[in-house]
Design an enzyme around this catalytic site. Structure first.
Site, mmCIF file in Angstrom:
data_model
loop_
_atom_site.group_PDB
_atom_site.id
_atom_site.type_symbol
_atom_site.label_atom_id
_atom_site.label_comp_id
_atom_site.label_asym_id
_atom_site.label_seq_id
_atom_site.Cartn_x
_atom_site.Cartn_y
_atom_site.Cartn_z
ATOM 1 N N ASP A 10 54.495 -5.280 -14.880
ATOM 2 C CA ASP A 10 53.617 -4.132 -15.130
ATOM 3 C C ASP A 10 54.158 -2.835 -14.555
ATOM 4 O OD1 ASP A 10 51.784 -5.970 -16.241
ATOM 5 O OD2 ASP A 10 51.048 -6.420 -14.234
ATOM 6 N N GLU A 11 55.472 -2.675 -14.558
ATOM 7 C CA GLU A 11 56.078 -1.467 -13.993
ATOM 8 C C GLU A 11 56.073 -0.316 -14.998
ATOM 9 O OE1 GLU A 11 57.722 -4.390 -14.101
ATOM 10 O OE2 GLU A 11 58.157 -5.010 -12.053
ATOM 11 N N LYS B 90 57.365 -0.917 -18.279
ATOM 12 C CA LYS B 90 58.588 -1.144 -19.080
ATOM 13 C C LYS B 90 58.382 -0.744 -20.533
ATOM 14 C CE LYS B 90 58.889 -5.451 -17.761
ATOM 15 N NZ LYS B 90 57.984 -5.495 -16.611
ATOM 16 N N GLY B 91 57.152 -0.923 -21.023
ATOM 17 C CA GLY B 91 56.886 -0.628 -22.432
ATOM 18 C C GLY B 91 57.274 0.787 -22.807
ATOM 19 N N ASN C 276 52.830 -13.753 -22.418
ATOM 20 C CA ASN C 276 52.237 -13.423 -21.114
ATOM 21 C C ASN C 276 52.500 -11.950 -20.804
ATOM 22 O OD1 ASN C 276 54.969 -14.035 -20.922
ATOM 23 N ND2 ASN C 276 54.854 -15.007 -18.936
ATOM 24 N N GLY D 293 52.774 -7.876 -21.734
ATOM 25 C CA GLY D 293 51.948 -6.988 -22.535
ATOM 26 C C GLY D 293 52.458 -5.585 -22.337
ATOM 27 N N GLN E 291 57.963 -9.190 -17.450
ATOM 28 C CA GLN E 291 57.559 -9.459 -16.068
ATOM 29 C C GLN E 291 58.459 -8.683 -15.090
ATOM 30 O OE1 GLN E 291 57.890 -12.765 -18.056
ATOM 31 N NE2 GLN E 291 55.937 -12.037 -18.808
ATOM 32 N N THR F 53 56.346 -16.620 -12.582
ATOM 33 C CA THR F 53 56.263 -17.125 -13.950
ATOM 34 C C THR F 53 57.322 -18.227 -14.088
ATOM 35 O OG1 THR F 53 56.071 -16.505 -16.263
ATOM 36 C CG2 THR F 53 57.796 -15.369 -14.994
ATOM 37 N N GLY G 256 43.463 -8.276 -19.186
ATOM 38 C CA GLY G 256 42.432 -7.292 -18.835
ATOM 39 C C GLY G 256 42.022 -7.358 -17.369
ATOM 40 N N SER H 25 59.037 9.060 -14.726
ATOM 41 C CA SER H 25 57.946 9.208 -15.681
ATOM 42 C C SER H 25 56.759 9.871 -14.973
ATOM 43 C CB SER H 25 57.567 7.827 -16.225
ATOM 44 O OG SER H 25 56.389 7.924 -16.968
HETATM 45 P P1 IMP Z 1 52.310 -17.124 -16.427
HETATM 46 O O1 IMP Z 1 53.542 -16.359 -16.741
HETATM 47 O O2 IMP Z 1 51.202 -16.939 -17.419
HETATM 48 O O3 IMP Z 1 52.602 -18.581 -16.167
HETATM 49 O O4 IMP Z 1 51.706 -16.560 -15.039
HETATM 50 C C1 IMP Z 1 52.378 -16.712 -13.808
HETATM 51 C C2 IMP Z 1 52.221 -15.490 -12.926
HETATM 52 O O5 IMP Z 1 52.946 -14.414 -13.509
HETATM 53 C C3 IMP Z 1 50.783 -15.000 -12.768
HETATM 54 O O6 IMP Z 1 50.633 -14.423 -11.496
HETATM 55 C C4 IMP Z 1 50.684 -13.905 -13.825
HETATM 56 O O7 IMP Z 1 49.663 -12.969 -13.525
HETATM 57 C C5 IMP Z 1 52.069 -13.303 -13.719
HETATM 58 N N1 IMP Z 1 52.500 -12.631 -14.948
HETATM 59 C C6 IMP Z 1 52.932 -13.196 -16.096
HETATM 60 N N2 IMP Z 1 53.266 -12.262 -16.990
HETATM 61 C C7 IMP Z 1 53.067 -11.075 -16.403
HETATM 62 C C8 IMP Z 1 53.279 -9.725 -16.822
HETATM 63 O O8 IMP Z 1 53.734 -9.423 -17.918
HETATM 64 N N3 IMP Z 1 52.963 -8.776 -15.898
HETATM 65 C C9 IMP Z 1 52.501 -9.073 -14.654
HETATM 66 N N4 IMP Z 1 52.299 -10.314 -14.226
HETATM 67 C C10 IMP Z 1 52.580 -11.311 -15.091
#
Ligand code: IMP
Length: 432
Positions: free
Chosen positions: A13-14, A16-17, A38, A40, A225, A240, A303, A415
């Site tokens: 969530d830095e 990157k998008g 996972n 977004g 991520q 992850t 969310g 940014s």
């Molecule tokens: P998973 O990737 O759904 O298995 O989640 C594992 C961990 O990674 C959890 O703490 C999620 O909140 C985190 N996580 C997975 N994808 C993202 C992302 O795109 N941004 C931030 N945290 C993520």
């Protein structure tokens, strides 16, 4: 001319998008190499907000090739949904091509069920996953019982693999988690229908990348991520299930590591985290709430409210090391505007009072560390309209200068707002 990888330096969530969307202007090919839906990416283009979970952010530009590489785990339901939504909104440019690796592993219905059942039953020991089936899909890949995109076009093999997988998965679902079993025939019928829909996009993406590079095209590898969610180098087990560091850009897209010249680390001007796990600089106070509100820190995928805290440069320096980052792009500097003081964590004091610059591997020892801060005066001036570093308020410049010193690599961009144009560009990552 260079090929560029973009990776997160924190816990995802830095921003990157936005950055990938910006860098895409200078790229011909954009490739995702790990993770799945996972991720977004929230993009604001021409004032319109678009969230992509699986398709590379580059898709919004015309005349590009977008690749979902072999290292990504693909949920075909999400892939089809995103393609259809882009087409419906007139956002799928006419000359842009999307390809999905035939070697990418598929997220199956039992992966999602297991992910959620496991989390629900892990009282007090949750990872806080996104519930998208990411972990179980990568587990099957490593266990050599996964189902790949190419398997969708070999019906007998697909049915055989499904049946074999379900023998085990149904045992877990019914026996361990008291859930209903799943039917191999129903899943086969569902996935064969998806197979027909995604067929035009399925390809040998390693070959496409190789051909593009031979033709002198510029490649942007889009990480998902962040460094500290990496399965090897992150804050295990609160990570992850894929390698998020830049080295995986090669493995997860089927090219050699020598073709990636520049590695841009995306670093938010403060730190956030979703899900569980220690977070040393977390602010459980009104400053944390201020940052959460001002930065609109809600997960783009689930969310969930993101946990917010001061910038932790121990994390960022470690990311620079584990990803070979050549320059940093700083995001959301504007969110800190208005604070009287801002802090940067420059090291940790461990439980035994030792000062350290590294993240301890033992998660309990990490949780026991205390952040050591340097404090800086804040700034009140509005900054989204600024396009030159030297025009930023002096206190914001001082903050960035210290950040750069601690990172040990130069800044290539800052940014100052969510819009594409709200950016101070310092160098072009595609130039060697
Ligand atoms: P998973 O990737 O759904 O298995 O989640 C594992 C961990 O990674 C959890 O703490 C999620 O909140 C985190 N996580 C997975 N994808 C993202 C992302 O795109 N941004 C931030 N945290 C993520």
């Amino acid at each position: 001319m260079a090929n560029v990888a973009v990776v997160g330096t924190q816990w995802g969530d830095e921003g990157k998008g936005k950055l990938v969307d910006l860098y895409t202007e200078g790229a011909d090919v954009i490739a995702r190499f790990q993770g799945g839906n996972n991720a977004g990416h929230t993009l604001v283009v021409k004032g319109r907000k678009t969230i992509l979970h699986l398709i590379p952010s580059g898709i919004l530009h015309d005349n590009k090739i977008c690749i979902i590489g072999n290292g990504v785990v693909v949920d075909p339901v999400v892939l089809i949904q995103e393609i259809e939504e882009l087409q419906k909104g007139g956002l799928f440019p006419p000359h842009t091509k999307l390809y999905v690796s035939e070697k990418a592993h598929l997220i199956m219905p039992y992966h999602k069920r297991l992910d959620m059942a496991r989390e629900a039953s892990s009282k007090g020991k949750k990872i806080g996953t996104t519930g998208r089936g990411i972990g179980p899909a990568y587990e099957d890949k490593a266990a050599r019982i996964g189902i790949r995109v190419c398997d969708l076009y070999n019906e007998s093999l697909l049915r055989e693999r499904l049946q074999r997988s379900l023998n085990e998965k149904n045992f877990l679902l019914t026996g361990l988690y008291s859930e209903q079993p799943l039917s191999a025939d129903e899943i086969a019928a569902e996935y064969l229908a998806y197979a027909r829909k995604i067929k035009p996009y399925v390809a040998d993406t390693s070959l496409i990348l190789d051909n593009a590079m031979r033709a002198g095209k510029k490649i942007l590898f889009e990480g998902a991520q962040g460094a500290h969610l990496d399965i090897d180098h992150g804050t295990y087990p609160y990570v992850t299930s894929s390698n998020t560091v830049a080295g995986n850009a090669a493995c997860g897209s089927g090219i050699g590591p020598n073709v990636i010249n520049n590695i841009i680390g995306i670093c938010k001007a403060y730190t956030t985290r979703v899900g569980e796990g220690p977070f040393l600089t977390e602010l459980n106070d009104e400053i944390g709430d201020y940052i959460q509100q001002a930065g609109q820190e809600f997960g783009a995928t689930t969310g969930r409210k993101r946990r917010c805290g001061w910038l932790d440069m121990v994390l960022v320096r470690q990311a620079v090391r584990t990803s070979g980052i050549t320059a940093l792009a700083i995001t959301k500097l504007d969110v800190l505007t208005g604070l009287d003081k801002v802090k940067i964590c420059v090291g940790y004091e461990a439980a035994d009072a030792e000062f350290t610059h590294a993240v301890p591997a033992d998660i309990d020892l990490f949780g026991q560390c205390r952040p050591v801060y340097e404090e800086f005066p804040g700034w009140k001036e509005s900054i989204p309209e600024i396009r030159k570093l030297e025009e930023l308020p002096a206190n914001a410049r001082r903050y960035l200068q210290r950040l750069e010193e601690l990172a040990g690599v130069p800044l290539n961009l800052v940014s100052v707002g969510p819009g594409r144009e709200e950016t101070i560009i310092l160098s072009d990552p595609f130039c060697d």
